[in-house]
Enzyme design. Structure first.
Site, PDB file in Angstrom:
ATOM      1  N   ASP A  33       0.825  -1.202   0.000  1.00 54.52           N
ATOM      2  CA  ASP A  33       0.000   0.000   0.000  1.00 54.52           C
ATOM      3  C   ASP A  33       0.866   1.262   0.000  1.00 54.52           C
ATOM      4  O   ASP A  33       0.667   2.167  -0.812  1.00 54.52           O
ATOM      5  CB  ASP A  33      -0.939   0.004   1.206  1.00 54.52           C
ATOM      6  N   GLU A 134      -9.142  -2.662   4.404  1.00 56.54           N
ATOM      7  CA  GLU A 134      -8.776  -2.405   5.797  1.00 56.54           C
ATOM      8  C   GLU A 134      -9.745  -1.419   6.443  1.00 56.54           C
ATOM      9  O   GLU A 134     -10.150  -1.587   7.599  1.00 56.54           O
ATOM     10  CB  GLU A 134      -7.353  -1.848   5.856  1.00 56.54           C
TER      11      GLU A 134
END
Length: 238
Positions: A33, A134
């Site tokens: 990420d 997430e």
């Protein structure tokens, strides 16, 4: 996917311009990420518009090696701040029984303090690296890795991030390794959550899931973490 990346990069340029900022700062963890976000930032803002910060805190050495690999490949400026000593001192000063989750959240919040210190001193905006997978399940620390000025990736599933990584040319060893917060050797996101990103992404994208127990767990995580995504409640007198 290239078109989506281009749109996100233009959005970054617009946000920086609107804020009269000099660029962005983000934590370089060695994960996919932060790597994708750093590479997009480098394309959008140039070498002088992105600062990565490597912040080990009793961390796994391989993660720092991957963060350095990413920075070197894309010519991203970075700083290194070892938070291990500060973390140890804080634990000692609190002088209380701290469980592993509390300690993990402390690390995330110390990192955000560090990023905002660089941001304020260099006129930068802090970029959060959380993705949709997430964010919707609450797999982030309130006022830690969620504390940011911009969240460019929060509408992208983990599978989208992987696709972006391939287009951007992120090193394969970063793409291939199991997503992890790097809290200890062998720790992975999927083990912590109790299901795979593939299953989670499919459920978030389509509402379809075969395992009822996993569906229930995901739904519970989303409900329990709702407070993390809402604005702070503010009292208003009548």
């Amino acid at each position: 996917m290239r078109e989506i990346i281009d749109q996100c990069e233009q959005w970054l340029r617009d946000e920086i311009s609107n804020a009269n900022s000099s660029g962005i700062v983000l934590g370089l963890s060695g994960g996919i990420d932060s790597s994708v976000l750093a590479a997009m930032g480098r394309e959008a803002l140039g070498c002088d518009g992105v600062l990565g910060v490597i912040m080990p805190c009793h961390s796994i050495e391989q993660d720092e090696a991957d963060a350095r690999l990413l920075a070197e490949k894309f010519d991203i400026k970075f700083e290194r701040v070892d938070l291990s000593g500060v973390f140890d001192l804080m634990c000692k000063e609190i002088n209380s029984e701290l469980n592993s989750l509390t300690k993990s959240n402390m690390k995330a919040r110390l990192r955000m303090v560090t990023l905002y210190s660089f941001a304020q001193s260099r006129n930068l905006l802090v970029c959060g690296t959380s993705n949709r997978s997430e964010y919707e399940t609450g797999y982030f620390t309130k006022f830690g890795d969620s504390g940011s000025d911009l969240m460019p990736l929060v509408n992208f599933l983990k599978r989208d991030i992987r696709a972006m990584a391939k287009v951007l040319g992120i090193p394969e060893r970063i793409i291939a390794k199991a997503p992890s917060a790097g809290l200890y050797e062998g720790q992975t996101d999927e083990n912590d959550m109790g299901f795979s990103y593939d299953v989670l992404d499919e459920y978030l994208a389509t509402g379809k899931i075969e395992n009822d127990k996993v569906k229930e767990r995901i739904d519970v995580l989303r409900r329990r973490s709702e407070h993390k995504r809402k604005p702070i409640p503010i009292f208003k007198a009548n």
